[in-house]
Write a protein that holds these residues in place. Structure first.
Motif, PDB file in Angstrom:
ATOM      1  N   LEU A  41      14.112  60.454  72.793  1.00  0.00           N
ATOM      2  CA  LEU A  41      13.223  59.460  72.169  1.00  0.00           C
ATOM      3  C   LEU A  41      14.234  58.772  71.278  1.00  0.00           C
ATOM      4  O   LEU A  41      14.160  57.667  70.819  1.00  0.00           O
ATOM      5  CB  LEU A  41      12.241  60.164  71.757  1.00  0.00           C
ATOM      6  CG  LEU A  41      10.964  60.540  72.552  1.00  0.00           C
ATOM      7  CD1 LEU A  41       9.795  61.063  71.920  1.00  0.00           C
ATOM      8  CD2 LEU A  41      10.503  59.467  73.419  1.00  0.00           C
ATOM      9  N   TRP A  53       8.982  56.950  66.698  1.00  0.00           N
ATOM     10  CA  TRP A  53       8.107  58.257  67.237  1.00  0.00           C
ATOM     11  C   TRP A  53       8.015  59.141  65.870  1.00  0.00           C
ATOM     12  O   TRP A  53       8.596  59.239  65.060  1.00  0.00           O
ATOM     13  CB  TRP A  53       9.050  58.627  68.171  1.00  0.00           C
ATOM     14  CG  TRP A  53      10.182  58.965  68.034  1.00  0.00           C
ATOM     15  CD1 TRP A  53      11.631  58.566  67.860  1.00  0.00           C
ATOM     16  CD2 TRP A  53      10.626  60.665  67.848  1.00  0.00           C
ATOM     17  NE1 TRP A  53      12.378  59.275  67.760  1.00  0.00           N
ATOM     18  CE2 TRP A  53      12.134  60.665  67.515  1.00  0.00           C
ATOM     19  CE3 TRP A  53       9.944  61.626  67.664  1.00  0.00           C
ATOM     20  CZ2 TRP A  53      12.754  61.655  67.319  1.00  0.00           C
ATOM     21  CZ3 TRP A  53      10.780  62.845  67.351  1.00  0.00           C
ATOM     22  CH2 TRP A  53      11.995  62.956  67.086  1.00  0.00           C
ATOM     23  N   VAL A  77       4.393  58.149  70.431  1.00  0.00           N
ATOM     24  CA  VAL A  77       5.703  57.097  70.466  1.00  0.00           C
ATOM     25  C   VAL A  77       4.844  55.726  70.338  1.00  0.00           C
ATOM     26  O   VAL A  77       4.056  55.362  70.889  1.00  0.00           O
ATOM     27  CB  VAL A  77       6.160  57.128  71.932  1.00  0.00           C
ATOM     28  CG1 VAL A  77       7.148  55.826  72.021  1.00  0.00           C
ATOM     29  CG2 VAL A  77       6.877  58.457  72.141  1.00  0.00           C
TER      30      VAL A  77
END
Length: 129
Positions: A41, A53, A77
């Protein structure tokens, strides 16, 4: 102190996961896979695919105004278009998790109004292979 209390720190966890330190931010995660997903991420954020995130978001699951339980979502997210995706990383699906996931799916509209008003919210399940 009983034998099990003395032995407990050296026992492996129920599902074999290991607490670890993630490369991204040096934060502790519940499993190696979850830590790798956090690094993934962070790579996506640096590439501009996602805006930001967060981790470990607590979501109270309420039905007809009564709190049933709390769900701790692994990752929230934030997408560039303003929408939000709830990412759950799972290596093993327990019965309790399956039940909480179904309650979250059923009450997602209410959760969205309470926590992220005016945003489109999608749930994403990431299963370990």
């Amino acid at each position: 102190m009983t034998y099990l209390q003395r032995r407990a720190p050296w026992r492996r966890s129920k599902y074999g996961n290991k607490k670890t330190k993630a490369v991204a931010g040096g934060k502790a995660y519940d499993s190696k896979g979850e830590a790798k997903y956090a690094a993934h991420l962070e790579d996506r954020r640096l590439a501009g695919e996602i805006s930001a995130w967060d981790r470990q978001a607590r979501i109270d699951l309420k039905v007809n105004g009564y709190k049933i339980c709390a769900y701790i979502m692994d990752f929230v997210v934030h997408m560039p278009d303003g929408s939000i995706e709830l990412h759950e990383y799972k290596g093993y699906a327990t019965d309790v998790w399956k039940l909480k996931w179904k309650i979250l799916e059923a009450t997602l509209a209410d959760v969205t109004k309470r926590m992220w008003p005016g945003k489109e919210v999608r749930m994403v399940l990431v299963m370990h292979r």
